[in-house]
Design an enzyme around this catalytic site. Structure first.
Site, PDB file in Angstrom:
ATOM      1  N   GLU A  30       0.815  -1.214   0.000  1.00 29.57           N
ATOM      2  CA  GLU A  30       0.000   0.000   0.000  1.00 29.57           C
ATOM      3  C   GLU A  30       0.851   1.268   0.000  1.00 29.57           C
ATOM      4  O   GLU A  30       0.533   2.234  -0.683  1.00 29.57           O
ATOM      5  CB  GLU A  30      -0.955   0.015   1.203  1.00 29.57           C
ATOM      6  CG  GLU A  30      -2.106  -0.988   1.099  1.00 29.57           C
ATOM      7  CD  GLU A  30      -2.959  -0.773  -0.138  1.00 29.57           C
ATOM      8  OE1 GLU A  30      -2.927   0.322  -0.712  1.00 29.57           O
ATOM      9  OE2 GLU A  30      -3.648  -1.720  -0.548  1.00 29.57           O
ATOM     10  N   TYR A  32      -6.744   6.753   3.477  1.00 29.82           N
ATOM     11  CA  TYR A  32      -6.882   5.673   2.501  1.00 29.82           C
ATOM     12  C   TYR A  32      -6.110   4.425   2.929  1.00 29.82           C
ATOM     13  O   TYR A  32      -6.647   3.309   2.940  1.00 29.82           O
ATOM     14  CB  TYR A  32      -6.410   6.100   1.090  1.00 29.82           C
ATOM     15  CG  TYR A  32      -6.118   4.871   0.276  1.00 29.82           C
ATOM     16  CD1 TYR A  32      -7.160   4.099  -0.224  1.00 29.82           C
ATOM     17  CD2 TYR A  32      -4.810   4.388   0.137  1.00 29.82           C
ATOM     18  CE1 TYR A  32      -6.915   2.891  -0.870  1.00 29.82           C
ATOM     19  CE2 TYR A  32      -4.564   3.200  -0.505  1.00 29.82           C
ATOM     20  CZ  TYR A  32      -5.614   2.460  -1.006  1.00 29.82           C
ATOM     21  OH  TYR A  32      -5.361   1.268  -1.615  1.00 29.82           O
ATOM     22  N   ASP A  77     -10.067   5.549  -2.708  1.00 28.31           N
ATOM     23  CA  ASP A  77      -8.870   5.920  -3.450  1.00 28.31           C
ATOM     24  C   ASP A  77      -9.318   6.544  -4.765  1.00 28.31           C
ATOM     25  O   ASP A  77     -10.508   6.668  -5.034  1.00 28.31           O
ATOM     26  CB  ASP A  77      -7.972   4.696  -3.694  1.00 28.31           C
ATOM     27  CG  ASP A  77      -8.479   3.872  -4.859  1.00 28.31           C
ATOM     28  OD1 ASP A  77      -9.712   3.767  -5.001  1.00 28.31           O
ATOM     29  OD2 ASP A  77      -7.662   3.350  -5.627  1.00 28.31           O
TER      30      ASP A  77
END
Length: 302
Positions: free
Chosen positions: A48, A131, A149
């Site tokens: 991520e 996020y 996102d």
DNA sequence: TAGACGTGGAG
DNA sequence: TCTCCAAGTCT
């Protein structure tokens, strides 16, 4: 009891239809990705951070090497931050490497070496914003969170509002809408899978530049598609200046240090950028940011 | 909250 | 070529 007139307004898009169609599409088209096929917390977290503003294809090789070298947060925390920045390679935004290292240190010191599983604990870590906290909690811990996102936002704004692009920042109305759209508890489609599916749809089909509406499972209920793909109106979307900017200068300086296994003399950095004043300013900022270190012998290194 | 922050590929 | 964009965060 009479039903409200339907003619004046566009029919509301049924969330159930979206869940069924997009969920089924995801079953058939989801990419096989290492952090998705085996969604353990640390790999998910590393992926991520790497994926922030960076395409999957560029992340893949760096991710593999990173996990091979640092299979746990403690392994990364045990090495100097400069090694993390070096291993980051050309992914861009090297401060993400610095923050991931800092997060590994915090995880090792404060969470017994295990990536925490709640949104609150996650967002407290360096480099983890709304996020990323929601994504890690969803994908690695199967929790229920609204994951917003750029892909999800684009899908929603097109399907539900008939606009080409979402606004610059997330609005409360947008978040409320996304919350409403999340599958209920116990629904056939889990909230975390819904998040992954909508992201994937945005990444593969409902793309920014050239959407593949013919391959979209919800094109027939998409307001933007129905409206004939109206282009973004209003103020021009902000572009990112690049040539001659401090960002480019910093990138050049960092590239020199990344490519050298040993500390380099100032002269090597001087050759990387012509404008001396800008070069000095950028080197100072890199030093301030902790991305570059001055050694005792007066040389520079990551 | 607007602007800074890297990099490289697609159209 | 050149502009736009890619799983954002931080200040």
């Amino acid at each position: 009891m009479t039903s409200p007139p339907r003619s004046a307004l566009v029919d509301p898009v049924d969330p159930e239809v979206l869940h069924e169609r997009i969920g089924a599409w995801f079953d058939d088209h989801a990419r096989s990705l290492p952090w998705r096929d085996d969604p353990r917390p640390w790999p998910v977290m590393v992926s991520e951070l790497m994926l922030q503003q960076t395409p999957v294809v560029r992340v893949l090789p760096v991710f593999e090497a990173w996990m091979e070298r640092w299979p746990t947060p403690a392994a990364l925390a045990a090495e100097p931050v400069g090694e993390a920045v070096r291993a980051w390679g050309r992914l861009g935004y090297p401060r993400r490497a610095q923050r991931l290292h800092a997060a590994a240190v915090a995880i090792t010191a404060e969470h017994g070496g295990e990536v925490p599983g709640t949104y609150e604990e996650l967002i407290a870590l360096p480099g983890v914003g709304d996020y990323t906290a929601a994504a890690i909690a969803s994908f690695a811990f199967s929790r229920r969170h609204v994951v917003l996102d750029t892909n999800v936002r684009r899908v929603f704004v097109r399907v539900l509002e008939g606009r080409q692009y979402p606004h610059t920042s997330v609005t409360k109305a947008e978040r409320d809408l996304a919350t409403t759209l999340m599958p209920g508890e116990g629904a056939d489609l889990d909230a975390h899978r819904w998040a992954a599916a909508t992201m994937e749809l945005g990444a593969l089909v409902c793309t920014a530049r050239s959407p593949q509406c013919a391959a979209c499972p919800v094109a027939d209920v998409c307001r933007w598609h129905q409206a004939g793909h109206p282009e973004h109106d209003g103020p021009a979307r902000k572009g990112q200046a690049w040539a001659g900017t401090d960002r480019q200068c910093r990138g050049r300086l960092l590239a020199v240090l990344r490519e050298s296994a040993d500390p380099v003399p100032k002269a090597d950095l001087d050759r990387a950028w012509d404008d001396a004043a800008q070069r000095e300013r950028c080197l100072d900022s890199l030093l301030d940011d902790g991305l570059v270190t001055l050694t005792d012998s007066g040389q520079f290194t990551l």
